[in-house]
Design a protein around this motif. Structure first.
Motif, PDB file in Angstrom:
ATOM      1  N   VAL A  67       0.829  -1.177  -0.127  1.00 28.28           N
ATOM      2  CA  VAL A  67       0.004   0.009  -0.084  1.00 28.28           C
ATOM      3  C   VAL A  67       0.869   1.350  -0.097  1.00 28.28           C
ATOM      4  CG1 VAL A  67      -1.592   1.263   1.383  1.00 28.28           C
ATOM      5  CG2 VAL A  67      -1.726  -0.895   1.055  1.00 28.28           C
ATOM      6  N   ALA A  68       2.058   1.179   0.753  1.00 28.80           N
ATOM      7  CA  ALA A  68       2.933   2.333   0.841  1.00 28.80           C
ATOM      8  C   ALA A  68       3.459   2.858  -0.846  1.00 28.80           C
ATOM      9  CB  ALA A  68       3.940   2.184   1.698  1.00 28.80           C
ATOM     10  N   ASN A  69       3.727   1.696  -1.479  1.00 26.82           N
ATOM     11  CA  ASN A  69       4.441   2.061  -2.420  1.00 26.82           C
ATOM     12  C   ASN A  69       3.253   2.548  -3.665  1.00 26.82           C
ATOM     13  OD1 ASN A  69       7.217   1.617  -2.723  1.00 26.82           O
ATOM     14  ND2 ASN A  69       6.866  -0.650  -2.554  1.00 26.82           N
ATOM     15  N   ALA A  70       1.997   2.334  -3.410  1.00 26.56           N
ATOM     16  CA  ALA A  70       0.761   2.697  -4.165  1.00 26.56           C
ATOM     17  C   ALA A  70       0.798   4.217  -4.009  1.00 26.56           C
ATOM     18  CB  ALA A  70      -0.390   1.930  -4.023  1.00 26.56           C
ATOM     19  N   VAL A  71       0.837   4.823  -3.020  1.00 26.13           N
ATOM     20  CA  VAL A  71       0.890   6.400  -2.714  1.00 26.13           C
ATOM     21  C   VAL A  71       1.877   7.083  -3.074  1.00 26.13           C
ATOM     22  CG1 VAL A  71      -1.062   5.660  -0.894  1.00 26.13           C
ATOM     23  CG2 VAL A  71       1.215   6.045  -0.123  1.00 26.13           C
ATOM     24  N   ARG A  72       3.280   6.532  -3.328  1.00 29.20           N
ATOM     25  CA  ARG A  72       4.411   7.609  -3.486  1.00 29.20           C
ATOM     26  C   ARG A  72       4.186   8.407  -4.529  1.00 29.20           C
ATOM     27  NH1 ARG A  72       8.778   3.452  -6.336  1.00 29.20           N
ATOM     28  NH2 ARG A  72       7.100   2.310  -7.771  1.00 29.20           N
ATOM     29  N   PHE A  73       3.553   8.556  -5.600  1.00 28.79           N
ATOM     30  CA  PHE A  73       3.585   9.484  -6.733  1.00 28.79           C
ATOM     31  C   PHE A  73       2.334  10.713  -6.133  1.00 28.79           C
ATOM     32  CE2 PHE A  73       4.048   5.284  -8.844  1.00 28.79           C
ATOM     33  CZ  PHE A  73       5.206   5.494  -9.610  1.00 28.79           C
ATOM     34  N   ILE A  74       2.026  10.642  -5.136  1.00 30.15           N
ATOM     35  CA  ILE A  74       0.998  11.739  -4.536  1.00 30.15           C
ATOM     36  C   ILE A  74       1.908  12.785  -4.153  1.00 30.15           C
ATOM     37  CG2 ILE A  74      -0.858  12.557  -2.898  1.00 30.15           C
ATOM     38  CD1 ILE A  74      -1.756   9.613  -2.921  1.00 30.15           C
ATOM     39  N   PRO A  75       1.790  14.210  -4.267  1.00 29.13           N
ATOM     40  CA  PRO A  75       2.534  15.136  -3.893  1.00 29.13           C
ATOM     41  C   PRO A  75       2.728  15.380  -2.269  1.00 29.13           C
ATOM     42  CG  PRO A  75       0.732  16.051  -5.003  1.00 29.13           C
ATOM     43  CD  PRO A  75       0.616  14.449  -5.055  1.00 29.13           C
ATOM     44  N   ASN A  76       3.712  15.481  -1.662  1.00 29.54           N
ATOM     45  CA  ASN A  76       3.777  15.430  -0.170  1.00 29.54           C
ATOM     46  C   ASN A  76       3.308  14.128   0.483  1.00 29.54           C
ATOM     47  OD1 ASN A  76       5.039  18.193   0.128  1.00 29.54           O
ATOM     48  ND2 ASN A  76       3.038  19.252  -0.045  1.00 29.54           N
ATOM     49  N   VAL A  77       3.343  13.252  -0.211  1.00 28.86           N
ATOM     50  CA  VAL A  77       3.261  11.802   0.380  1.00 28.86           C
ATOM     51  C   VAL A  77       4.575  11.051  -0.013  1.00 28.86           C
ATOM     52  CG1 VAL A  77       1.878   9.888   0.563  1.00 28.86           C
ATOM     53  CG2 VAL A  77       0.712  12.135   0.486  1.00 28.86           C
ATOM     54  N   SER A  78       5.107  10.167   0.919  1.00 31.92           N
ATOM     55  CA  SER A  78       6.210   9.345   0.767  1.00 31.92           C
ATOM     56  C   SER A  78       6.009   8.281   1.554  1.00 31.92           C
ATOM     57  CB  SER A  78       7.458  10.308   0.765  1.00 31.92           C
ATOM     58  OG  SER A  78       7.590  10.610   2.337  1.00 31.92           O
ATOM     59  N   GLY A  94       5.429  15.386   6.298  1.00 21.76           N
ATOM     60  CA  GLY A  94       6.507  15.275   7.293  1.00 21.76           C
ATOM     61  C   GLY A  94       6.179  14.605   8.532  1.00 21.76           C
ATOM     62  N   LEU A  95       4.798  13.890   8.641  1.00 20.40           N
ATOM     63  CA  LEU A  95       4.402  13.317   9.671  1.00 20.40           C
ATOM     64  C   LEU A  95       4.069  11.765   9.220  1.00 20.40           C
ATOM     65  CD1 LEU A  95       1.892  15.743  11.387  1.00 20.40           C
ATOM     66  CD2 LEU A  95       4.463  15.216  11.872  1.00 20.40           C
ATOM     67  N   GLU A  96       4.524  10.755  10.217  1.00 20.44           N
ATOM     68  CA  GLU A  96       4.373   9.174   9.763  1.00 20.44           C
ATOM     69  C   GLU A  96       4.141   8.416  10.867  1.00 20.44           C
ATOM     70  OE1 GLU A  96       8.973   7.898   9.554  1.00 20.44           O
ATOM     71  OE2 GLU A  96       8.454   9.245   8.120  1.00 20.44           O
ATOM     72  N   GLY A  97       4.164   7.272  10.638  1.00 20.60           N
ATOM     73  CA  GLY A  97       3.982   6.152  12.041  1.00 20.60           C
ATOM     74  C   GLY A  97       2.729   6.250  12.482  1.00 20.60           C
ATOM     75  N   ASN A  98       2.518   6.573  13.902  1.00 20.75           N
ATOM     76  CA  ASN A  98       1.362   6.686  14.582  1.00 20.75           C
ATOM     77  C   ASN A  98       0.691   8.093  14.567  1.00 20.75           C
ATOM     78  OD1 ASN A  98       3.078   7.894  16.311  1.00 20.75           O
ATOM     79  ND2 ASN A  98       3.232   6.211  17.890  1.00 20.75           N
ATOM     80  N   TYR A 564       3.899  18.981  -8.137  1.00 18.69           N
ATOM     81  CA  TYR A 564       5.040  19.474  -7.240  1.00 18.69           C
ATOM     82  C   TYR A 564       4.629  19.673  -5.792  1.00 18.69           C
ATOM     83  CZ  TYR A 564       8.895  21.888  -5.593  1.00 18.69           C
ATOM     84  OH  TYR A 564       9.831  22.325  -4.592  1.00 18.69           O
ATOM     85  N   GLY A 565       5.172  19.038  -4.834  1.00 14.31           N
ATOM     86  CA  GLY A 565       5.000  18.993  -3.547  1.00 14.31           C
ATOM     87  C   GLY A 565       6.182  19.537  -2.871  1.00 14.31           C
ATOM     88  N   GLN A 566       6.075  20.419  -1.457  1.00 13.69           N
ATOM     89  CA  GLN A 566       7.159  20.664  -0.846  1.00 13.69           C
ATOM     90  C   GLN A 566       6.360  20.841   0.638  1.00 13.69           C
ATOM     91  OE1 GLN A 566       8.880  25.156  -0.536  1.00 13.69           O
ATOM     92  NE2 GLN A 566       9.763  24.339  -2.229  1.00 13.69           N
ATOM     93  N   THR A 567       7.464  20.484   1.414  1.00 12.75           N
ATOM     94  CA  THR A 567       7.250  20.406   2.799  1.00 12.75           C
ATOM     95  C   THR A 567       8.269  20.966   3.585  1.00 12.75           C
ATOM     96  OG1 THR A 567       5.593  18.977   3.001  1.00 12.75           O
ATOM     97  CG2 THR A 567       6.696  19.218   4.967  1.00 12.75           C
ATOM     98  N   ARG A 568       8.268  21.781   4.626  1.00 11.49           N
ATOM     99  CA  ARG A 568       9.465  22.200   5.562  1.00 11.49           C
ATOM    100  C   ARG A 568       9.141  22.157   6.797  1.00 11.49           C
ATOM    101  NH1 ARG A 568      11.442  21.836   1.172  1.00 11.49           N
ATOM    102  NH2 ARG A 568      12.211  23.590   0.002  1.00 11.49           N
ATOM    103  N   GLY A 569       9.833  21.606   7.757  1.00  8.47           N
ATOM    104  CA  GLY A 569       9.616  21.307   9.081  1.00  8.47           C
ATOM    105  C   GLY A 569      10.564  21.751   9.952  1.00  8.47           C
ATOM    106  N   SER A 579      13.471  15.939  11.636  1.00  5.87           N
ATOM    107  CA  SER A 579      13.791  14.519  10.726  1.00  5.87           C
ATOM    108  C   SER A 579      12.690  14.405   9.949  1.00  5.87           C
ATOM    109  CB  SER A 579      14.159  13.639  11.580  1.00  5.87           C
ATOM    110  OG  SER A 579      13.301  13.279  12.683  1.00  5.87           O
ATOM    111  N   ASN A 580      12.787  13.169   9.241  1.00  2.00           N
ATOM    112  CA  ASN A 580      11.570  12.775   8.348  1.00  2.00           C
ATOM    113  C   ASN A 580      10.783  13.787   7.415  1.00  2.00           C
ATOM    114  OD1 ASN A 580      11.867  10.091   9.799  1.00  2.00           O
ATOM    115  ND2 ASN A 580      10.747  10.954  11.658  1.00  2.00           N
ATOM    116  N   ILE A 581      11.182  14.736   7.130  1.00  2.00           N
ATOM    117  CA  ILE A 581      10.522  15.614   6.181  1.00  2.00           C
ATOM    118  C   ILE A 581      11.131  15.156   4.825  1.00  2.00           C
ATOM    119  CG2 ILE A 581      10.363  17.936   5.602  1.00  2.00           C
ATOM    120  CD1 ILE A 581       9.427  17.235   8.303  1.00  2.00           C
TER     121      ILE A 581
END
Length: 680
Positions: A67-78, A94-98, A564-569, A579-581
């Motif tokens: 499922v994770a590989n399916a969403v990698r083409f979405i901007p600001n999602v990795s 920039g937020l992941e896990g729980n 195009y997607g860009q996140t700063r943290g 980290s994790n941005i």
């Protein structure tokens, strides 16, 4: 940049090399912003929130293994967690896990273990995936401070049009890793009853990265089963029963993002079992006031691991018992959506008694949560829609031998959508959200890691406060038709700022060499705890901000997309990078078809920039830019072989040797994938 232009040019050359183009009328690229079957849809918040949807057709085209590989083409999602599917999770802005909530068929999936899997579903049994970006606790409660990932599995309607019996069989092969997969499903719809039974099997071998090095941790056998039954026993009432099970058996790394996968010694034996059973009841009389549903569900997730040199298994189990009750009322210009839900998580862990130097999660820890919410949509003007919501949650965590942790939280939200003209709309919304600390963050004990005889140890912190997010987002939508003829152009742009107060961060403190030696001398040669401590703490504020732009254009039978997607943290107090941005990312897509031979072909490409905005203590970065290009083709005959679909994909076509930010391991190299599906 020249390399990126070359790759884009090669994709476009492929797109225009055919004598004729087509686009299926029933499937549009522009449908990605539409949400169905979720609370976001029930409250019409897809107008003001940034939402992406991946259809079953796109999942077939990509032929992804997770499922994770399916969403990698979405901007600001990795993808987070490395390249092994069983270790992956999803990062949203920039937020992941729980910090990202997972929903499967309307139910929460609360299984969250450090360095262990939480996404179990085989994509071949999913009908669509919805990613909602940004905090949304006002509808879903704890955990949704980064967003939610909604996975909807296949239903009888996908196999049977009106009534009768139907089904499908599918088999596939992937060259990198010699991956073999098989899927089967049957369904029946008769009068007021429908049912479905489906299953999948996948056997993965050792894959290779772009430079030819082996990735040993990719070997695995995945099995998934699905059963659904629904009975409309009166005109206004129905009941249903769903059952799902996913079994995994493989040899992944302990930590997917930090262990080298080039050597077999870094791997463990892991078996995972994830089961769900759900009872559903719906009451929908001919009334504008009542459209109700009730869900009662149970999730059981068990993970067993056996590491090198050990004879006893690590066992981690979490059981969730939950319910939800909702009702929708439509009163002319008002739409009111109310509900209540609650759940109890019970965590049971067993660690080897004969092996020292291991983390010790709490055994028998419990978390109980109860919440209620109300959401109102109001059409103030013909061109102006308003929505407002409020949710209250109370939660308590406890573990034997530790102080309990009890908190409550209010989660308000408000949004406005202004349809300025037929082709332009603007929306603005504000949301507050929260995430209660997990039992592992509150009560983790034991050894974190060792440096020879010296160990770094976990310190429990039962006084952790819940994380609280405050997010504001502005979105513009621009839709143009008949610009050059039979064409349309859809532009969406959004900017966001998410401030997370009391951000929970694992603070790892390692003393200098002299202090470690002095500690060992004081402990009479024992190095336990002399390597410092690891403790989850609240930091004052984390600020994440960014934007994304998506352009979709259709001309006659040609579909294109560019995003195009860009996140700063940053830590809002110290100004230090978080980290994790994810890296800034471009995504390009072109697809077309040849009606004469019932074929669709296309390409997807990711161009990720260098990620060198790192915390001071990061020793792995910076992370280099990379270019990833996939080609795909679908053949779906409409004559004698109707019901057959053949998909062919060249993933990582240029054999790029790359890694994503915040990981040490590299991703798989070029792979040829082919699958054949027959639906009857």
């Amino acid at each position: 940049m020249n390399k990126q232009l070359t790759l884009i040019a090669s994709s476009l050359v492929m797109a225009f090399s055919s004598p004729s183009l087509f686009a299926q009328d029933s499937v549009s690229q522009f449908d990605e912003i539409v949400v169905s079957g979720s609370r976001v849809d029930k409250t019409n918040q897809d107008q003001t929130r940034t939402v992406a949807k991946i259809s079953s057709e796109e999942l077939d085209e990509m032929q992804v293994n997770s499922v994770a590989n399916a969403v990698r083409f979405i901007p600001n999602v990795s993808v987070a967690g490395g390249n092994v599917a069983s270790n992956q999770s999803i990062n949203i802005r920039g937020l992941e896990g729980n910090k990202v909530l997972q929903i499967i068929d309307g139910n929460r999936q609360n299984a969250q273990f450090e360095h262990r899997p939480s996404y179990f579903l085989d994509p071949s049994l999913i009908r669509d995936i919805e990613v909602v970006k940004g905090p949304i606790s006002s509808l879903y409660g704890s955990g949704a401070i980064g967003g939610i990932v909604i996975q909807n599995t296949i239903i009888a309607d996908d196999l049977v049009d009106n009534s009768g019996f139907g089904g499908k069989v599918k088999t596939g092969y992937q060259s990198n890793g010699n991956v073999v997969s098989t899927v089967g499903a049957i369904a029946n719809k008769q009068n007021n009853v429908d049912w479905l039974i489906a299953g999948s099997y996948q056997d993965s071998g050792v894959m290779e990265q772009g430079n030819g090095y082996k990735l040993y941790g990719t070997e695995a056998i995945n099995k998934t089963g699905l059963a659904k039954f629904n009975w409309q026993f009166t005109d206004s009432q129905s009941v249903g029963l769903d059952y799902r099970i996913s079994d995994y058996n493989g040899r992944p790394p302990v930590v997917g993002s930090s262990e080298s996968l080039e050597f077999k010694d870094n791997l463990i034996d892991r078996t995972s079992s994830d089961q769900n059973i759900t009872f559903k009841y719906a009451y929908n009389p001919e009334s504008k006031l009542i459209d109700s549903s009730v869900r009662i569900y149970r999730n059981d997730t068990d993970i067993k691991e056996l590491g090198s040199g050990r004879t006893e298994k690590d066992i981690s189990s979490i059981t969730t018992n939950g319910f939800s009750v909702t009702n929708t009322s439509n009163l002319d210009r008002y739409q009111i959506f109310i509900g209540a839900d609650g759940y109890e998580d019970k965590l049971d862990t067993k660690r080897p008694t004969t092996t020292a130097g291991r983390p010790v999660p709490p055994d028998g820890a419990k978390t109980r949560t109860l919440g209620g919410f109300a959401h109102v949509n109001y059409s103030l003007l013909e061109t102006l829609d308003l929505d407002a919501g409020l949710r209250y949650d109370t939660f308590k965590s406890e573990a034997k031998g530790y102080e309990g942790n009890s908190e409550d939280a209010w989660s308000p939200s408000i949004g406005a959508n202004w349809q300025v003209t037929e082709w332009m709309a603007w929306s603005l919304r504000y949301d507050e959200a929260f995430r209660s600390a997990s039992t592992s963050e509150l009560y983790m004990d034991g050894t974190h890691f060792a440096m020879g005889p010296i160990t770094n140890v976990f310190e429990p912190n039962p006084n952790l406060k819940p994380e609280k997010a405050h997010n504001i987002e502005l979105k513009g939508t621009f839709n143009f038709e008949n610009i050059l003829g039979d064409d349309e152009l859809l532009l969406t742009a959004s900017a966001f700022q998410n401030k997370v107060k009391d951000f929970i961060n694992l603070d790892v403190t390692v003393p200098n060499r002299n202090d470690m030696i002095a500690c060992m001398m004081a402990n009479r040669g024992s190095g336990d705890g002399c390597g410092g401590t690891s403790r989850s703490d609240n930091i004052d504020n984390a600020k994440l901000q960014g934007f994304e732009v998506v352009a979709q254009y259709r001309y006659n039978r040609l579909n294109t997309l560019l995003s195009y997607g860009q996140t700063r943290g940053k830590d809002d107090k110290t100004g230090e990078w978080l980290s994790n941005i994810p890296a800034d990312k471009w995504v390009a897509q072109v697809d077309y078809g040849i009606w004469e031979i019932d074929t669709k072909v296309g390409t997807r490409a990711i161009f990720a920039n260098t990620q060198d905005r790192l915390p001071k203590d990061d020793k792995e970065g910076s992370y280099d830019s990379y270019e990833l290009v996939d080609f795909y083709a679908t053949w779906e005959p409409t004559s004698r072989l109707e019901g057959l679909t053949v998909d062919f994909t060249v993933a990582n076509a240029f054999d790029e040797n790359y890694r994503t930010p915040w990981t040490q391991v590299y991703e798989p190299g070029r792979s040829y994938k082919i699958s054949a599906q027959y639906q009857f």
